[in-house]
Design an enzyme around this catalytic site. Structure first.
Site, PDB file in Angstrom:
ATOM      1  N   HIS A 288       1.847 -11.935   0.581  1.00  0.00           N
ATOM      2  CA  HIS A 288       2.314 -10.573   0.878  1.00  0.00           C
ATOM      3  C   HIS A 288       3.295 -10.572   2.034  1.00  0.00           C
ATOM      4  O   HIS A 288       3.152 -11.324   2.998  1.00  0.00           O
ATOM      5  CB  HIS A 288       1.154  -9.596   1.089  1.00  0.00           C
ATOM      6  N   ASP A 300      -0.625 -14.117   9.035  1.00  0.00           N
ATOM      7  CA  ASP A 300      -0.922 -13.132   8.002  1.00  0.00           C
ATOM      8  C   ASP A 300       0.296 -12.237   7.769  1.00  0.00           C
ATOM      9  O   ASP A 300       0.433 -11.204   8.399  1.00  0.00           O
ATOM     10  CB  ASP A 300      -2.137 -12.298   8.428  1.00  0.00           C
ATOM     11  N   GLU A 334       0.261  -4.700   1.233  1.00  0.00           N
ATOM     12  CA  GLU A 334      -1.065  -5.292   1.031  1.00  0.00           C
ATOM     13  C   GLU A 334      -2.052  -4.768   2.062  1.00  0.00           C
ATOM     14  O   GLU A 334      -3.207  -4.462   1.753  1.00  0.00           O
ATOM     15  CB  GLU A 334      -0.972  -6.822   1.122  1.00  0.00           C
ATOM     16  N   GLU A 335      -1.596  -4.636   3.300  1.00  0.00           N
ATOM     17  CA  GLU A 335      -2.496  -4.259   4.379  1.00  0.00           C
ATOM     18  C   GLU A 335      -2.999  -2.828   4.261  1.00  0.00           C
ATOM     19  O   GLU A 335      -3.978  -2.460   4.912  1.00  0.00           O
ATOM     20  CB  GLU A 335      -1.799  -4.445   5.740  1.00  0.00           C
ATOM     21  N   HIS A 433      -4.503  -9.955  12.485  1.00  0.00           N
ATOM     22  CA  HIS A 433      -4.314  -8.536  12.836  1.00  0.00           C
ATOM     23  C   HIS A 433      -4.275  -8.294  14.344  1.00  0.00           C
ATOM     24  O   HIS A 433      -4.651  -7.211  14.808  1.00  0.00           O
ATOM     25  CB  HIS A 433      -5.416  -7.662  12.222  1.00  0.00           C
TER      26      HIS A 433
END
Length: 483
Positions: A288, A300, A334-335, A433
């Site tokens: 992503h 991420d 995506e998140e 995150h």
């Protein structure tokens, strides 16, 4: 000592170039079309292990674009960057597919203990959180050491108070500790609101003990009041626990000013290596493109973007392309709840039957340690050959209960067979995150081993025949239990 891959390559080179007794001259290596897929896969693995491309891609993405919050101008710049990069790398059918989402923007975020021992707290709003009143919210904190304790609290018991859950996330190689704790973040605010809370806090869902918090999405339940929701750093959660344990009534003031810009646009990016014989059959490898806004999205999921792009590029540059098409999908949003994945599955519903296998790289940089599948026949000859090619990379055969990755879930619901190249995740939730998700956390050796694994898998899955929806008759009764 030679690594297994180097040994294999050395043997292949010697067998491919025998010496003429009379002249001592080497015979030219056979054409690429006469070499076995297994030998080509070994070459691809060696190239991936030595490649500069994975680090170049993740470095460029996190440096030239930075954080890429879904639906923002930054995510759109990332999409345009990806299209340009994929075209420059020579992929086929590079395109964007747009879809709409509900936007959310982070604002000011501040928290402090106002009594009995005034001091600042390190806090971050959870995705989709509503704002506090402009002056903030000040209230007594009720601490729940377990999420189950919050769920056991009766309605009305938190009237006018701030709920704080301090349950820790367990460190695990496969991320299962985070999976078990996920509801604390996703559903906690609504559960607290049902019991009268005016705001919700949780101990950051991370495995580190540093003084910064993890953000992440949360979802308001239908019918429950929407209250401000935020994560505080682990040391701050423990500080509040200590004060409460000493018999103090702890008051906290929380100020969050996120905004909701309404309907905005995100996009999936698609690129392909067209198959030479079965171009309509698809091996999908995804990652992503969006990220949270605290760091620069290196772990991420810039690492995943680099891995799948490198894998497809190395295969694209072969003298002969594989039989099936390899499709790279860089999912948007995506998140925010796999919104790009859902949009992709809907837009491509008619061709789900032609998706032969799918997987995603979305669990950091690796290395890959296991090969898991979810196919009708886990002992299919091509699955065995893929595993044999992965073994020299230190990857063992896992189970037949793979999920494919977060963005693969909607495709799996359409019956698409999936695999997982299981990534080492013991340290993933140290940075996930958080402001620490930056390029300096990426280790070239780990990233390259992951790229090698995805390259080997994608090439052999595209080159070898196999219908992974069909079990052999003899194995049919046992397919549900895996290997």
């Amino acid at each position: 000592m030679k690594t297994p891959i180097v040994s294999v390559l050395g043997a292949l080179l010697l067998s491919a170039a025998p010496m003429l007794p009379a002249t001592g001259l080497a015979v030219a290596a056979p054409a690429a079309t006469t070499r076995s897929p297994d030998a080509i896969a070994a070459d691809l693995a060696a190239k991936a292990l030595a490649s500069d491309l994975p680090m170049q891609i993740v470095t460029d993405l996190t440096t030239e674009i930075g954080p890429r919050l879904a639906g923002t101008e930054a995510e759109k710049r990332a999409a345009d960057w990806a299209v340009a990069r994929l075209k420059a790398l020579g992929f086929d059918s590079v395109r964007q597919e747009s879809f709409t989402i509900t936007g959310w923007l982070r604002g000011e975020e501040k928290a402090e203990i106002t009594g009995p021992a005034p001091q600042p707290l390190v806090v971050t709003a959870l995705g989709t959180s509503v704002a506090t009143p402009p002056e903030g919210i000040e209230a007594e904190v009720v601490v729940f050491k377990r999420y189950a304790d919050l769920l056991a609290a009766p309605e009305g018991s938190l009237e006018g108070k701030i709920a704080l859950v301090t349950e820790k996330t367990v460190r695990a190689q496969d991320g299962s500790g985070y999976g078990a704790a996920g509801l604390i973040r996703r559903a906690g605010a609504s559960e607290a609101a049902k019991r009268g809370a005016v705001a919700y806090l949780l101990r950051s869902l991370g495995t580190h003990d540093h003084r910064f918090p993890h953000t992440g999405s949360q979802v308001y339940a239908e019918g429950a009041p929407k209250i401000p929701a935020a994560a505080i750093s682990p040391p701050d959660a423990e500080q509040i626990e200590r004060l409460v344990a000493r018999g103090h009534t702890v008051k906290v003031k929380l100020k969050l000013t996120p905004s909701h810009p309404g309907t905005v646009t995100s996009q999936n990016i698609i690129a392909e290596v067209k198959g030479r014989e079965k171009p309509d059959e698809i091996i999908l490898i995804g990652a992503h493109l969006d990220s949270w806004d605290q760091g620069t999205g290196a772990i991420d999921d810039g690492a995943g973007v680099a891995v799948v792009t490198t894998a497809a590029k190395l295969i694209r540059d072969l003298p002969q392309r594989p039989k099936r098409t390899i499709r790279v999908v860089l999912f948007g949003a995506e998140e925010y709840g796999l919104l790009g994945a859902k949009a992709y599955a809907e837009a491509h519903k008619a061709e789900m039957g032609k998706h032969i296998l799918a997987t995603e790289a979305d669990f950091g940089q690796g290395p890959v340690y296991a090969f898991n599948t979810r196919v009708a026949d886990p002992k299919h000859p091509s699955i065995v050959r893929i595993q044999n090619a992965l073994t020299p990379l230190g990857i063992y055969r896992g189970d037949n209960a793979a999920h494919g990755g977060p963005d693969i879930g909607p495709m799996m619901q359409h019956g698409v067979p999936v695999v997982n190249l299981a990534l080492e995740g013991s340290d993933y939730f140290d940075t996930h995150h958080t402001p620490d998700d930056t390029i300096d956390r990426i280790e070239r050796k780990r990233l390259n081993q992951t790229a090698a694994a995805y390259t080997v898998f994608a090439y052999l899955a595209a080159e070898l025949d196999g219908d992974y929806r069909q079990a052999r008759v003899a194995d049919a009764p046992n397919t549900a239990s895996g290997n």
